[in-house]
Design a protein around this motif. Structure first.
Motif, PDB file in Angstrom:
ATOM      1  N   ASN A  27       0.866  -1.171   0.000  1.00 17.84           N
ATOM      2  CA  ASN A  27       0.000   0.000   0.000  1.00 17.84           C
ATOM      3  C   ASN A  27       0.904   1.223   0.000  1.00 17.84           C
ATOM      4  N   ARG A  46      -3.394   1.642  -8.742  1.00 12.86           N
ATOM      5  CA  ARG A  46      -4.572   1.021  -8.104  1.00 12.86           C
ATOM      6  C   ARG A  46      -5.248   0.039  -9.057  1.00 12.86           C
ATOM      7  N   LYS A  47      -5.440   0.470 -10.289  1.00 12.83           N
ATOM      8  CA  LYS A  47      -6.156  -0.337 -11.269  1.00 12.83           C
ATOM      9  C   LYS A  47      -5.371  -1.594 -11.638  1.00 12.83           C
ATOM     10  N   LYS A  48      -4.061  -1.471 -11.751  1.00 17.32           N
ATOM     11  CA  LYS A  48      -3.238  -2.592 -12.212  1.00 17.32           C
ATOM     12  C   LYS A  48      -2.888  -3.570 -11.104  1.00 17.32           C
ATOM     13  N   TYR A  49      -2.617  -3.062  -9.899  1.00 14.19           N
ATOM     14  CA  TYR A  49      -2.106  -3.931  -8.839  1.00 14.19           C
ATOM     15  C   TYR A  49      -3.055  -4.096  -7.655  1.00 14.19           C
ATOM     16  N   HIS A  50      -4.166  -3.379  -7.659  1.00 19.13           N
ATOM     17  CA  HIS A  50      -5.205  -3.526  -6.628  1.00 19.13           C
ATOM     18  C   HIS A  50      -4.664  -3.284  -5.214  1.00 19.13           C
ATOM     19  N   LYS A  52      -3.834  -0.029  -2.208  1.00 21.85           N
ATOM     20  CA  LYS A  52      -4.273   1.302  -1.790  1.00 21.85           C
ATOM     21  C   LYS A  52      -3.153   2.308  -2.078  1.00 21.85           C
TER      22      LYS A  52
END
Length: 256
Positions: A27, A46-50, A52
């Motif tokens: 994060n 955020r979109k690629k690795y999920h 925070k």
């Protein structure tokens, strides 16, 4: 979950570290000054690795903004700290106002030390963590035009090696990363032309992703001083062992 703080993450080496640590599941807390650019980076990670990603806008030449950042992160248990704030001056020391020149001292030394103190103090309690302080090969090479940049980078290197000596026995890995010529927005912001990015003799430009990849690999093996790239290691050796009188003469002739 693992947490990482990356300062100066808007572009270049800082952004590359953010992407790499995001990929590893950290994060992230990332700082920068260009809101559109850093928010785009945060969105992509955020979109690629999920993971925070928290964006904190902060100008490290302004003490109050750094203090606000410290208040926001003081309770976060960080596993990784990357100090990457850095900038150069377009004017020489005596051609500029002292107030403008002092901004580099504020960013490279005062703000840098405040953040390192807070985060590493918590790492000491946990006896675990990683710190990479991004310095520069320029810290080993005094110049006649970039007084405070090379001087403050020299401070960062020495300070970081001192941290390494104290913290490594506690299980905290500390690295002084000293890259040489690296393609990034740093040079563009100083109006350095694209043709300057060409390789010449021992001058070998590296991509930010390559610098961070080598840095993380080295950190996994050992801490302390790290200079990425063979040509940079050779330049470091030359500057270190060249007689000072000869170095001064060459530096003047080369316009350093």
């Amino acid at each position: 979950m693992k947490n990482a703080l990356i300062t100066g993450a808007t572009s270049g080496i800082g952004a590359s570290f953010a992407r790499k640590l995001g990929k590893e599941g950290y994060n992230l807390y990332i700082t920068g000054r260009r809101i559109e650019v850093i928010e785009k980076l945060a969105y992509d990670i955020r979109k690629k690795y999920h993971v925070k990603v928290t964006v904190v806008l902060a100008d490290f030449t302004i003490p109050q903004e750094v203090d606000n950042l410290l208040k926001e992160i003081e309770t976060v248990p960080f596993d990784f700290l990357i100090n990457n704030v850095g900038f150069g001056h377009k004017k020489k020391f005596f051609d500029d106002t002292y107030e403008k020149q002092y901004e580099m001292i504020e960013a490279h030394i005062n703000s840098f030390c405040k953040i390192t103190y807070l985060v590493s103090r918590n790492m000491r309690k946990n006896k675990n963590g990683n710190i990479i302080n991004v310095s520069s090969l320029a810290g080993f090479a005094p110049t006649s035009f970039n007084h405070l940049y090379s001087s403050t980078k020299s401070f960062i290197t020495t300070f970081t090696e001192s941290l390494h000596l104290e913290l490594s026995p506690l299980g905290i890995r500390v690295q002084a990363l000293c890259p040489g010529f690296t393609r990034s927005d740093f040079h563009k912001s100083l109006n350095i032309k694209e043709e300057t990015f060409k390789n010449r003799w021992l001058v070998r430009w590296m991509d930010s992703d390559k610098v961070t990849e080598l840095s993380l690999k080295s950190l996994n093996k050992k801490g302390g001083l790290y200079i990425p790239g063979l040509s940079n290691k050779i330049l470091y050796t030359i500057v270190k062992f060249l007689p000072r009188k000869l170095y001064y003469s060459l530096a003047r002739k080369m316009g350093m």
